[in-house]
Every structure is written in structure tokens, then in C-alpha cells.
Write a protein that holds these residues in place. Structure first.
Motif, PDB file in Angstrom:
ATOM      1  N   PHE A   7       0.868  -1.179   0.000  1.00 40.00           N
ATOM      2  CA  PHE A   7       0.000   0.000   0.000  1.00 40.00           C
ATOM      3  C   PHE A   7       0.902   1.226   0.000  1.00 40.00           C
ATOM      4  CE2 PHE A   7      -2.303  -3.515   1.700  1.00 40.00           C
ATOM      5  CZ  PHE A   7      -3.556  -3.396   1.126  1.00 40.00           C
ATOM      6  N   TYR A   8       0.773   2.071  -1.032  1.00 37.71           N
ATOM      7  CA  TYR A   8       1.782   3.092  -1.310  1.00 37.71           C
ATOM      8  C   TYR A   8       1.295   4.523  -1.152  1.00 37.71           C
ATOM      9  CZ  TYR A   8       3.585  -1.084  -3.537  1.00 37.71           C
ATOM     10  OH  TYR A   8       3.996  -2.365  -3.790  1.00 37.71           O
ATOM     11  N   LYS A   9       2.191   5.326  -0.596  1.00 38.42           N
ATOM     12  CA  LYS A   9       2.037   6.779  -0.578  1.00 38.42           C
ATOM     13  C   LYS A   9       3.150   7.337  -1.448  1.00 38.42           C
ATOM     14  CE  LYS A   9      -0.214   7.651   3.793  1.00 38.42           C
ATOM     15  NZ  LYS A   9      -1.093   8.774   3.587  1.00 38.42           N
ATOM     16  N   ARG A  10       2.813   8.344  -2.229  1.00 38.18           N
ATOM     17  CA  ARG A  10       3.825   8.940  -3.093  1.00 38.18           C
ATOM     18  C   ARG A  10       4.779   9.802  -2.274  1.00 38.18           C
ATOM     19  NH1 ARG A  10      -0.826  11.823  -4.076  1.00 38.18           N
ATOM     20  NH2 ARG A  10      -0.647  14.083  -3.918  1.00 38.18           N
ATOM     21  N   LYS A  11       5.972   9.951  -2.791  1.00 43.13           N
ATOM     22  CA  LYS A  11       6.984  10.761  -2.144  1.00 43.13           C
ATOM     23  C   LYS A  11       6.510  12.219  -2.085  1.00 43.13           C
ATOM     24  CE  LYS A  11      11.898  10.784  -1.980  1.00 43.13           C
ATOM     25  NZ  LYS A  11      13.081  10.153  -2.510  1.00 43.13           N
ATOM     26  N   PRO A  12       6.720  12.907  -0.950  1.00 43.11           N
ATOM     27  CA  PRO A  12       6.324  14.315  -0.864  1.00 43.11           C
ATOM     28  C   PRO A  12       6.949  15.120  -2.005  1.00 43.11           C
ATOM     29  CG  PRO A  12       6.964  13.501   1.299  1.00 43.11           C
ATOM     30  CD  PRO A  12       7.316  12.423   0.300  1.00 43.11           C
ATOM     31  N   GLY A  13       6.162  16.002  -2.575  1.00 45.12           N
ATOM     32  CA  GLY A  13       6.623  16.832  -3.679  1.00 45.12           C
ATOM     33  C   GLY A  13       6.261  16.297  -5.048  1.00 45.12           C
ATOM     34  N   LEU A  14       5.864  15.016  -5.133  1.00 44.70           N
ATOM     35  CA  LEU A  14       5.435  14.455  -6.417  1.00 44.70           C
ATOM     36  C   LEU A  14       3.937  14.663  -6.594  1.00 44.70           C
ATOM     37  CD1 LEU A  14       7.130  10.932  -6.797  1.00 44.70           C
ATOM     38  CD2 LEU A  14       7.656  13.016  -8.046  1.00 44.70           C
ATOM     39  N   SER A  15       3.552  15.084  -7.773  1.00 46.45           N
ATOM     40  CA  SER A  15       2.125  15.183  -8.070  1.00 46.45           C
ATOM     41  C   SER A  15       1.574  13.779  -8.294  1.00 46.45           C
ATOM     42  CB  SER A  15       1.895  16.032  -9.325  1.00 46.45           C
ATOM     43  OG  SER A  15       2.361  15.334 -10.473  1.00 46.45           O
ATOM     44  N   VAL A  16       0.269  13.659  -8.271  1.00 49.85           N
ATOM     45  CA  VAL A  16      -0.374  12.372  -8.550  1.00 49.85           C
ATOM     46  C   VAL A  16       0.045  11.881  -9.936  1.00 49.85           C
ATOM     47  CG1 VAL A  16      -2.591  11.224  -8.956  1.00 49.85           C
ATOM     48  CG2 VAL A  16      -2.328  12.783  -7.024  1.00 49.85           C
ATOM     49  N   GLU A  17       0.056  12.778 -10.914  1.00 57.08           N
ATOM     50  CA  GLU A  17       0.416  12.401 -12.285  1.00 57.08           C
ATOM     51  C   GLU A  17       1.869  11.920 -12.370  1.00 57.08           C
ATOM     52  OE1 GLU A  17      -1.006  15.390 -11.455  1.00 57.08           O
ATOM     53  OE2 GLU A  17      -3.045  14.839 -12.079  1.00 57.08           O
TER      54      GLU A  17
END
Length: 123
Positions: A7-17
Motif C-alpha cells: 500500500f503506497y504513498k507517493r513521495k512528498p513533492g510528487l504530483s499524482v500524475e
């Protein structure tokens, strides 16, 4: 059959796209194009999650989750021991995942499904 869920959270500063592009196009492609990986990995599925605003409960809070299917825990360990996994795949994860807030290694020994052929079990 062993199904490993992440289950993943994107790295801070990255947009969803940006997250989705790196995860699917750059990272996901590496799984299906490498014979040393597909030798062990039976199925790999990525699920992109978006908040559902009409749902009565709180959003789960992850950007996505994946399923990695193996014949056994030994096959999963063997794949993760490969030089390609250690030198390419693992470092790539650090580029787009918030590793501290992502959750790994939830095991699902699939018991029941709707549609398709039922899974085989030895119990």
C-alpha cells in the motif's frame, strides 16, 4: 499461491500524475520485461487509488496498492535476492515512494473470489 500486497504513498513533492507515470511506466514495465523477474513473479497488478467523495467513510489515504503473486514465499525471497531487484528495482522505489509511510508485506492466501476460476488450495 502467495499474494503480497503493498500500500503506497507517493513521495512528498510528487504530483499524482508524476507518481503514476513513474510507478506504471518506468517502474512497472521493469517487472514484465525482465525474464529473471518473471521467472518468479506470476502476476503483478497495480491499483491506482483516488479519493471517492461520495463514500460515507474516510478515504484509505494511499495513492495506490499492488499485488505481487508468487508460487511460494521462497520464490518471493529469491526474486528479491536477484542483483537486478537489489540494484535497479529497490532503488527505483525510493525515487517515487514515501517508504516511511507505505505499508509492505501483507500476505493474502486467496480463499474466495467472484468470477473466474476458483483458486486451488491444499487445505
Amino acid at each position: 499461491m502467495l499474494i503480497t500486497l503493498g500500500f503506497y504513498k507517493r513521495k512528498p513533492g510528487l504530483s499524482v500524475e508524476e507518481f503514476r507515470h513513474i510507478w506504471s511506466v518506468e517502474y512497472g514495465t521493469l517487472y514484465r520485461t525482465r525474464p529473471e523477474i518473471t521467472k518468479y513473479l506470476r502476476r503483478y497488478v497495480q491499483h491506482r487509488l483516488s479519493p471517492q467523495t461520495d463514500w460515507p467513510s474516510q478515504f484509505v489515504g494511499f495513492d495506490g496498492f499492488s499485488e505481487a503473486w508468487f508460487d511460494s514465499a521462497e520464490d518471493r525471497k529469491a526474486m528479491q535476492a536477484l542483483p537486478f531487484y537489489k540494484e535497479v528495482l529497490a532503488p527505483k522505489m525510493a525515487e517515487f515512494l514515501d517508504l516511511e509511510n507505505s505499508k509492505f508485506a501483507a500476505y493474502d492466501d486467496q480463499v474466495y473470489q467472484v468470477g473466474g476460476e476458483p483458486p486451488l488450495h491444499s487445505d
